[in-house]
Design a protein around this motif. Structure first.
Motif, PDB file in Angstrom:
ATOM      1  N   PHE B   7      22.877  39.122  58.258  1.00 21.62           N
ATOM      2  CA  PHE B   7      23.473  37.356  58.436  1.00 21.62           C
ATOM      3  C   PHE B   7      23.878  37.251  56.968  1.00 21.62           C
ATOM      4  O   PHE B   7      24.974  36.303  57.060  1.00 21.62           O
ATOM      5  CB  PHE B   7      22.266  36.294  58.831  1.00 21.62           C
ATOM      6  CG  PHE B   7      22.371  37.083  60.283  1.00 21.62           C
ATOM      7  CD1 PHE B   7      23.638  36.244  60.910  1.00 21.62           C
ATOM      8  CD2 PHE B   7      21.079  37.478  61.074  1.00 21.62           C
ATOM      9  CE1 PHE B   7      23.436  35.993  62.624  1.00 21.62           C
ATOM     10  CE2 PHE B   7      21.378  37.066  62.597  1.00 21.62           C
ATOM     11  CZ  PHE B   7      22.755  37.097  63.716  1.00 21.62           C
ATOM     12  N   ASP B   8      22.821  37.824  56.052  1.00 23.44           N
ATOM     13  CA  ASP B   8      23.521  37.516  54.971  1.00 23.44           C
ATOM     14  C   ASP B   8      24.536  38.535  54.271  1.00 23.44           C
ATOM     15  O   ASP B   8      25.903  37.504  53.898  1.00 23.44           O
ATOM     16  CB  ASP B   8      22.535  38.434  54.126  1.00 23.44           C
ATOM     17  CG  ASP B   8      22.634  40.146  54.030  1.00 23.44           C
ATOM     18  OD1 ASP B   8      22.869  40.284  54.978  1.00 23.44           O
ATOM     19  OD2 ASP B   8      22.236  40.439  53.373  1.00 23.44           O
ATOM     20  N   GLN B  11      27.191  35.694  55.925  1.00 23.22           N
ATOM     21  CA  GLN B  11      27.192  33.951  55.378  1.00 23.22           C
ATOM     22  C   GLN B  11      28.075  34.431  54.333  1.00 23.22           C
ATOM     23  O   GLN B  11      29.433  33.817  53.832  1.00 23.22           O
ATOM     24  CB  GLN B  11      25.541  34.068  55.116  1.00 23.22           C
ATOM     25  CG  GLN B  11      25.535  32.586  53.840  1.00 23.22           C
ATOM     26  CD  GLN B  11      24.370  32.354  53.374  1.00 23.22           C
ATOM     27  OE1 GLN B  11      23.596  32.590  54.167  1.00 23.22           O
ATOM     28  NE2 GLN B  11      24.342  31.634  52.455  1.00 23.22           N
ATOM     29  N   ASP B  12      27.964  35.783  53.453  1.00 22.17           N
ATOM     30  CA  ASP B  12      28.636  36.472  51.865  1.00 22.17           C
ATOM     31  C   ASP B  12      30.498  36.235  52.649  1.00 22.17           C
ATOM     32  O   ASP B  12      30.673  35.699  52.348  1.00 22.17           O
ATOM     33  CB  ASP B  12      28.748  37.230  51.851  1.00 22.17           C
ATOM     34  CG  ASP B  12      26.938  37.131  51.046  1.00 22.17           C
ATOM     35  OD1 ASP B  12      26.609  36.052  50.617  1.00 22.17           O
ATOM     36  OD2 ASP B  12      26.653  38.110  50.254  1.00 22.17           O
ATOM     37  N   THR B 194      33.073  33.732  64.200  1.00 19.43           N
ATOM     38  CA  THR B 194      32.341  32.773  63.221  1.00 19.43           C
ATOM     39  C   THR B 194      34.121  32.302  62.861  1.00 19.43           C
ATOM     40  O   THR B 194      33.990  31.246  62.025  1.00 19.43           O
ATOM     41  CB  THR B 194      32.146  34.104  61.953  1.00 19.43           C
ATOM     42  OG1 THR B 194      31.096  34.124  62.315  1.00 19.43           O
ATOM     43  CG2 THR B 194      31.842  33.093  61.132  1.00 19.43           C
TER      44      THR B 194
END
Lengths: 321, 217
Positions: B7-8, B11-12, B194
């Motif tokens: 998920f990082d 997010q980035d 997303t």
């Protein structure tokens, strides 16, 4: 005073106006009549510099509009405001801002401008409408806003281009009454272009008719209405089709009279000369605050000529057919 | 299914996409608006103004006609000169600006043209100068201008995704590298969702704002 001298205008080689001359006195409500495409709208736009004539002079208080620089023309436009058929309000702005947009000076502070706009809204009967948006207004109310906007610069001349054409009759007459009121209160000269004869005869003190690229007739509205040779008179008074006279074998006379006749004129003449007078058509029109009566009659009997002479002594009579 | 999801990275990538989109949007708003307004002002004029109009029409048509991926490759030398690199989120911005500016300029031009000519005539009759007319016309076409900005933003998100394939960051890059190259279906799905969420959010906010400010209906 407005004067047009030998003004010509053409679009794509089609001549609309040719050597047209016109003179409008200060303080009048001047009607410009003519069929669609006669060049009325072009003419009125010339007075504000929106349309340039191909030749001729347009004098506003002796200043020729055609020789003005862009800056001078802009200054002149403050004195010659215009109202349009389609109101031309800004739909994204509220009523107050629509009126404020009309102001072109630098002398007033923001508060003074707003107060002036509010006062004008009051004058046109829209007190309390400041924060409304045009979409919530009726056609008549929108035209009132446009009138208030046009008055922001305190103009000397107000040009009205078919301003009642998209309104219902009742609203149109309310707008005409408002114009009359403004004309009297502010001594504003109003030029009123319209194809609506009823509107012109209701409001205009002076009138001209444009036909075939020229002004074919001009003068005081009431004088033209009473002149049987005038085309204005025909337009104002006898709105009927000549065909209904086809079966009439006798001479038909037109009778014009101004304001009320407080005695039985036809009956008296009929009795006095022992003639039969048949009324074929009758109409009373209000022309610039005066009542003008119009009759089409036939007269038969031995003393017909004496009866007609008697009528002529009292009112205007003319052989129609 | 989501146990091994990074998920990082997601997010980035989202931050990179938002960064590319909004920085580009600032340039597009300024340049696109100016070009659109000049197109409007020079329309139906004569002399030098006509030349300016035709030149701008020509340039915007060319810039709009080149597919975004080809444009990115084409201007790589320019990108290197301006940004110093041809990789990363910032390196995508020149191509995004060049591609989206004429698009928004056209929408600005179209919005201004929708103002009836009779309104211009009315303002002229009042003695307004072009400078005095500008804020009035902008206010009148504001719903169209904002609506155009929303459409441009959504288009830009699509462009940022394409740019991700050839080295820019963002959700496109994540979907391509982590998803397509490493065959991670979950990551492809999450990247797509997303992007969709971002598009819906922008469209939703845009529609709300336009509805609020549009006084014509």
């Amino acid at each position: 005073m407005i004067q047009l001298l030998n003004v010509s205008k053409k679009y794509d080689d089609i001549k609309i106006l040719e050597n047209l001359n016109l003179s409008v006195d200060t303080g009048t409500i001047y009607g410009i009549l003519g069929r669609s495409g006669a060049g009325k709208s072009s003419l009125i736009r010339m007075l504000n510099g929106l349309v340039k004539p191909d030749s001729g002079q347009i004098l506003i208080d002796n200043q020729d509009l055609t020789t003005l620089t862009t800056l001078e023309l802009r200054k002149m436009r403050k004195r010659v405001s215009m109202i349009f058929q389609q109101f031309n309000l800004l739909y994204q702005q509220d009523v107050l801002t629509n009126v404020l947009i009309g102001y072109q000076g630098k002398d007033l502070s923001k508060i003074e401008k707003q107060q002036k706009a509010i006062n004008l809204l009051k004058l046109v009967g829209l007190e309390g409408f400041e924060n409304r948006y045009p979409k919530t207004l009726s056609g008549g109310q929108m035209q009132r806003v446009a009138i208030a906007r046009a008055l922001m610069n305190e103009p000397d001349y107000l040009l009205c281009d078919e301003i009642t054409s998209s309104l219902d009759q009742e609203t149109a007459y309310q707008i005409l009454d408002l114009l009359k009121q403004i004309n009297q209160q502010m001594n504003l000269t109003i030029l009123f272009v319209s194809h609506d004869i009823d509107a012109v005869k209701y409001i205009c003190s002076d009138v001209c008719v444009i036909e075939d690229k020229h002004v074919i007739e001009s003068g005081k509205t009431i004088d033209l209405a009473l002149n049987h040779q005038s085309s204005v008179s025909k337009r104002f008074l006898n709105h009927f089709h000549d065909r209904f006279l086809d079966k009439v074998t006798e001479d038909v006379y037109e009778v014009y009279f101004l304001n009320e006749i407080n005695y039985p004129l036809i009956s008296q003449v009929s009795k006095k000369h022992l003639v039969d007078i048949s009324i074929l058509y009758a109409k009373i029109s209000e022309i610039n605050h005066q009542s003008v009566g119009y009759l089409l009659i036939t007269v038969s009997g031995r003393h017909k000529l004496e009866a007609i002479a008697d009528l002529k002594a009292k009112v205007s009579v003319n052989l129609y057919v | 299914m989501f146990d091994n999801v990074r998920f990082d990275l997601l997010q980035d990538a989202l931050i990179d996409t938002i960064y590319m989109t909004f920085v580009t949007l600032i340039f597009v708003l300024v340049f696109g608006f100016l070009i659109g307004y000049v197109l409007y002002l020079t329309e139906s004029k004569k002399g030098i103004l006509k030349v300016v109009h035709q030149l701008l029409v020509f340039l915007t048509n060319i810039a709009r006609s080149i597919p975004f991926l080809i444009l990115m490759i084409l201007i790589m030398p320019l990108t290197k000169q301006i940004i110093g690199t041809i990789l990363g989120s910032s390196a995508a911005i020149p191509a995004l600006v060049i591609s989206a500016t004429p698009f928004y300029a056209r929408l600005v031009y179209q919005s201004l043209r929708e103002i009836p000519k009779s309104i211009i005539e009315m303002l002229e009759s009042l003695g307004k100068t072009t400078t005095q007319m500008t804020p009035i016309l902008l206010k009148e076409s504001l719903p169209g201008l904002i609506s155009g900005l929303v459409i441009t933003s959504v288009t830009l998100i699509g462009f940022t995704s394409i740019s991700g394939v050839i080295g820019a960051g963002g959700l496109g890059h994540l979907a391509y590298q982590s998803g397509f190259v490493k065959n991670d279906q979950t990551m492809i799905l999450l990247s797509t969702l997303t992007v969709l969420a971002l598009v819906f959010l922008i469209q939703g906010i845009g529609d709300f704002v336009v509805k609020k400010i549009d006084k014509r209906i």
